[in-house]
Design a protein around this motif. Structure first.
Motif, mmCIF file in Angstrom:
data_model
loop_
_atom_site.group_PDB
_atom_site.id
_atom_site.type_symbol
_atom_site.label_atom_id
_atom_site.label_comp_id
_atom_site.label_asym_id
_atom_site.label_seq_id
_atom_site.Cartn_x
_atom_site.Cartn_y
_atom_site.Cartn_z
ATOM 1 N N MET A 249 0.929 -1.261 -0.050
ATOM 2 C CA MET A 249 0.121 0.061 0.111
ATOM 3 C C MET A 249 0.823 1.242 0.208
ATOM 4 S SD MET A 249 -2.979 0.988 -0.150
ATOM 5 C CE MET A 249 -3.908 -0.361 -0.273
ATOM 6 N N GLY A 250 0.078 2.344 -0.535
ATOM 7 C CA GLY A 250 0.934 3.830 -0.498
ATOM 8 C C GLY A 250 1.453 4.061 0.991
ATOM 9 N N ASP A 251 1.938 5.217 1.254
ATOM 10 C CA ASP A 251 2.181 5.594 2.631
ATOM 11 C C ASP A 251 1.212 6.260 3.438
ATOM 12 O OD1 ASP A 251 2.804 7.717 1.004
ATOM 13 O OD2 ASP A 251 5.007 7.729 1.425
ATOM 14 N N TRP A 252 -0.035 6.374 2.651
ATOM 15 C CA TRP A 252 -1.243 6.742 3.583
ATOM 16 C C TRP A 252 -1.333 5.532 4.886
ATOM 17 C CZ3 TRP A 252 -1.148 6.723 -1.469
ATOM 18 C CH2 TRP A 252 -1.574 5.443 -2.251
ATOM 19 N N ALA A 253 -1.101 4.394 4.287
ATOM 20 C CA ALA A 253 -1.201 3.310 5.267
ATOM 21 C C ALA A 253 -0.211 3.864 6.729
ATOM 22 C CB ALA A 253 -0.462 1.926 4.594
ATOM 23 N N LYS A 254 0.867 4.570 6.531
ATOM 24 C CA LYS A 254 1.449 4.967 7.939
ATOM 25 C C LYS A 254 0.461 5.726 8.581
ATOM 26 C CE LYS A 254 5.429 7.436 7.464
ATOM 27 N NZ LYS A 254 5.230 8.621 8.176
ATOM 28 N N SER A 255 -0.263 6.344 7.977
ATOM 29 C CA SER A 255 -1.352 7.400 8.743
ATOM 30 C C SER A 255 -2.150 6.465 9.803
ATOM 31 C CB SER A 255 -2.360 8.176 7.954
ATOM 32 O OG SER A 255 -3.183 7.236 7.449
ATOM 33 N N GLU A 256 -2.345 5.061 9.561
ATOM 34 C CA GLU A 256 -3.162 4.346 10.592
ATOM 35 C C GLU A 256 -2.024 3.853 11.702
ATOM 36 O OE1 GLU A 256 -6.632 3.596 10.119
ATOM 37 O OE2 GLU A 256 -6.090 5.527 8.772
ATOM 38 N N LEU B 164 0.479 25.589 1.822
ATOM 39 C CA LEU B 164 1.892 25.156 1.817
ATOM 40 C C LEU B 164 2.685 26.041 2.805
ATOM 41 C CD1 LEU B 164 2.175 25.810 -2.179
ATOM 42 C CD2 LEU B 164 2.750 23.786 -0.584
ATOM 43 N N GLU B 165 2.059 26.592 3.856
ATOM 44 C CA GLU B 165 2.696 27.172 5.150
ATOM 45 C C GLU B 165 3.730 25.728 5.823
ATOM 46 O OE1 GLU B 165 -0.237 29.272 7.112
ATOM 47 O OE2 GLU B 165 0.191 31.187 5.983
ATOM 48 N N PRO B 166 4.830 26.188 6.187
ATOM 49 C CA PRO B 166 5.642 25.211 6.804
ATOM 50 C C PRO B 166 5.080 24.432 7.954
ATOM 51 C CG PRO B 166 6.954 27.067 6.600
ATOM 52 C CD PRO B 166 5.398 27.487 6.300
ATOM 53 N N ALA B 167 4.450 25.301 8.889
ATOM 54 C CA ALA B 167 3.869 24.573 10.107
ATOM 55 C C ALA B 167 2.834 23.444 9.625
ATOM 56 C CB ALA B 167 3.254 25.588 10.932
ATOM 57 N N PHE B 168 1.868 23.716 8.710
ATOM 58 C CA PHE B 168 0.931 22.953 8.225
ATOM 59 C C PHE B 168 1.545 21.915 7.530
ATOM 60 C CE2 PHE B 168 -1.604 21.374 4.749
ATOM 61 C CZ PHE B 168 -2.676 20.889 5.435
ATOM 62 N N GLN B 169 2.462 21.909 6.611
ATOM 63 C CA GLN B 169 3.355 20.773 5.836
ATOM 64 C C GLN B 169 3.784 20.006 6.932
ATOM 65 O OE1 GLN B 169 4.183 20.427 2.475
ATOM 66 N NE2 GLN B 169 2.206 21.130 2.258
ATOM 67 N N THR B 170 4.398 20.159 7.912
ATOM 68 C CA THR B 170 4.667 19.518 8.842
ATOM 69 C C THR B 170 3.723 18.631 9.557
ATOM 70 O OG1 THR B 170 6.699 20.890 9.367
ATOM 71 C CG2 THR B 170 6.166 19.345 11.018
ATOM 72 N N VAL B 171 2.858 19.149 10.307
ATOM 73 C CA VAL B 171 1.915 18.466 11.223
ATOM 74 C C VAL B 171 0.933 17.464 10.103
ATOM 75 C CG1 VAL B 171 1.194 20.622 12.113
ATOM 76 C CG2 VAL B 171 -0.211 18.736 12.303
ATOM 77 N N PHE B 172 0.395 18.097 8.909
ATOM 78 C CA PHE B 172 -0.471 17.551 8.188
ATOM 79 C C PHE B 172 0.359 16.300 7.664
ATOM 80 C CE2 PHE B 172 -1.946 16.608 3.648
ATOM 81 C CZ PHE B 172 -3.286 16.127 4.167
ATOM 82 N N GLN C 136 2.758 14.670 8.894
ATOM 83 C CA GLN C 136 3.183 13.565 10.007
ATOM 84 C C GLN C 136 2.110 12.697 10.331
ATOM 85 O OE1 GLN C 136 4.363 16.647 13.116
ATOM 86 N NE2 GLN C 136 6.632 15.935 13.029
ATOM 87 N N ASN C 137 0.889 13.197 10.184
ATOM 88 C CA ASN C 137 -0.311 12.303 10.554
ATOM 89 C C ASN C 137 -0.506 11.835 9.265
ATOM 90 O OD1 ASN C 137 -1.385 12.968 13.010
ATOM 91 N ND2 ASN C 137 -1.081 15.191 12.530
ATOM 92 N N ALA D 53 11.924 16.301 11.889
ATOM 93 C CA ALA D 53 10.716 16.443 12.439
ATOM 94 C C ALA D 53 9.931 15.013 12.319
ATOM 95 C CB ALA D 53 9.863 17.429 12.526
ATOM 96 N N PHE D 54 10.310 14.364 10.986
ATOM 97 C CA PHE D 54 9.646 13.327 10.388
ATOM 98 C C PHE D 54 10.227 11.994 10.990
ATOM 99 C CE2 PHE D 54 8.506 16.733 8.174
ATOM 100 C CZ PHE D 54 7.076 16.666 7.994
ATOM 101 N N ASP D 55 9.167 10.860 10.743
ATOM 102 C CA ASP D 55 9.937 9.412 11.397
ATOM 103 C C ASP D 55 10.844 8.708 10.029
ATOM 104 O OD1 ASP D 55 8.508 8.189 9.442
ATOM 105 O OD2 ASP D 55 6.546 8.020 10.645
#
Ligand code: BGC
Length: 420
Positions: free
Chosen positions: A266-273, A326-334, A336-337, A351-353
């Motif tokens: 599966m694509g990496d949206w699987a990681k969101s789970e 496209l703001e950095p703060a949103f790009q990071t937390v979105f 990551q999830n 900040a990423f896994d």
């Protein structure tokens, strides 16, 4: 302060605010998307919160159904009746089709003010433009060619993380013998074709993949290698459980997370789970490129295309959404999830896994040669009509144990021809 005084205070405070600010507070942005699994919903929540913080109203139009086919049906109905949402999750070549209908709005003011041309890879920026103007904003870069692994299950089965297709089948046999479901899978056309495209990338390599899905080259589609892809797909299918029909991708992911199954393609949206379940990459689970696709990166970019609106305040809310994306703060937390890579190229990746960091390195490497390829199963390589034709052939093949791989390649060509 009594009630009357309080009201007077509010009214006089309001009279100090410029009219534009008052109007902006009432602007609504309706967003049509298909981010409805637990992990996806967490990701989209971060966007909602920011829109609300900026003083606008978020109207959620979430249409369940992985891969987005149901969402696209709803969008078409809305557009035909002259009532499209402010923003919709539309991807790849489809953006051009919607642009050609004259329904999308020009985002160049927001893009210039926020320097999008410098922030985005040129390839990505081009996809977001119709007739030279931005009409959509990208939020991420997903990689499709991943294999998700539960290491505890592998350990119990004495299996080794596979790097080739041969090793994949060895591990699958070991998992089966130890009583696990070797491969968690949901029997839905887009999921079947996600596996199919990974096999094409593995067996034909990135150049062959491009010839098959971007050029739709007949010779490639009927080649011996493509027969091998169908033969291998049939073999992979024997490691999926028999009750997979209709199962959602996140339910399949949960089977790996809970230790019932060993792997998921599966694509990496699987990681969101996995993230939503509190699991840690590299410890509780492994992500490896789909066997034989090391060095390649099948990309799937989520983007929000923006429709023409009438009300001034809603147009402001829409522009705010485009800016936030496209703001950095949103790009990071979105991201990551969501499990994806930030689409901005100037982000701090610490900040990423481990999986996303690996993805970032692989993206850069793949970009240097032929490795970077658009995902067919996720609307990046071709039109929805051609994609639908491929989905039909692949799913019929996978569900028919007596289907013939050579015949399937001929069916692929004729289905594509009639869809073009
Ligand atoms: C989308 C992802 C989504 C996935 C599952 C893909 O096509 O790009 O954002 O998470 O489908 O619904």
């Amino acid at each position: 302060m009594n009630a009357i005084n309080r009201l007077t205070a509010v009214i006089s405070l309001a009279s100090l605010l410029p009219l534009s600010a008052l109007a902006a507070e009432t602007g609504t942005v309706e967003v049509l998307h298909w981010w409805t699994s637990g992990g996806e919903a967490k990701a989209v929540e971060t966007l909602k919160e920011q829109v609300k913080k900026d003083g606008f109203v978020w109207k959620d139009n979430a249409v369940a159904g992985g891969g987005g086919a149901a969402a696209m049906t709803v969008l078409k109905t809305r557009a035909i009746s002259g009532n499209p949402p402010a923003a919709a999750q539309i991807k790849g070549p489809d953006i051009q089709d919607w642009g050609a209908l004259g329904l999308l709005t020009d985002l160049d003011d927001v893009a210039k003010a926020n320097n999008w041309d410098a922030l985005l890879p040129a390839k990505v920026a081009d996809i977001m433009k119709y007739d030279g103007n931005y009409v959509a904003v990208p939020v991420n870069i997903h990689r499709v060619n991943w294999l998700w692994i539960n290491p505890q299950v592998f350990q119990k089965a004495g299996a080794k993380v596979p790097t080739t297709l041969d090793e994949f089948f060895v591990a699958a046999d070991q998992l089966k013998a130890a009583g696990f479901v070797p491969l968690a899978h949901g029997g839905q056309p887009w999921q079947d074709s996600t596996v199919f495209e990974d096999l094409v990338l593995s067996i034909l390599g990135p150049k062959g993949y491009h010839a098959a899905f971007v050029e739709l080259d007949e010779k490639t589609l009927t080649s011996d290698k493509m027969v091998e892809v169908f033969t291998t797909l049939k073999r992979v299918g024997t490691y999926m459980d028999a009750n997979r029909a209709g199962r959602d991708w996140n339910i399949a992911a949960a089977e790996v997370i809970n230790g019932k199954a060993g792997m998921q393609i599966m694509g990496d949206w699987a990681k969101s789970e996995w993230t939503a379940a509190g699991k840690v990459a590299g410890k509780d689970y492994e992500c490896v490129p789909f066997p034989g696709t090391q060095g390649s990166f099948a990309y799937n970019i989520d983007s929000l295309a923006m429709f023409k609106l009438k009300k001034e305040e809603d147009i402001k809310a829409q522009a705010d959404l485009a800016k936030i994306a496209l703001e950095p703060a949103f790009q990071t937390v979105f991201n990551q999830n969501k499990g994806s890579l930030p689409v901005r190229q100037d982000m701090d990746m610490s900040a990423f896994d481990a999986c996303t960091q690996k993805s970032a390195v692989d993206f850069k490497d793949a970009e240097k040669g032929d490795g970077l390829q658009p995902s067919m199963a996720h609307n990046m390589a071709t039109t929805l009509a051609v994609q639908g034709a491929i989905f039909d052939v692949v799913t019929n093949f996978l569900n028919n144990p007596s289907a013939d791989p050579t015949k399937a390649t001929a069916q692929l060509v004729s289905a594509i021809k009639s869809a073009k």
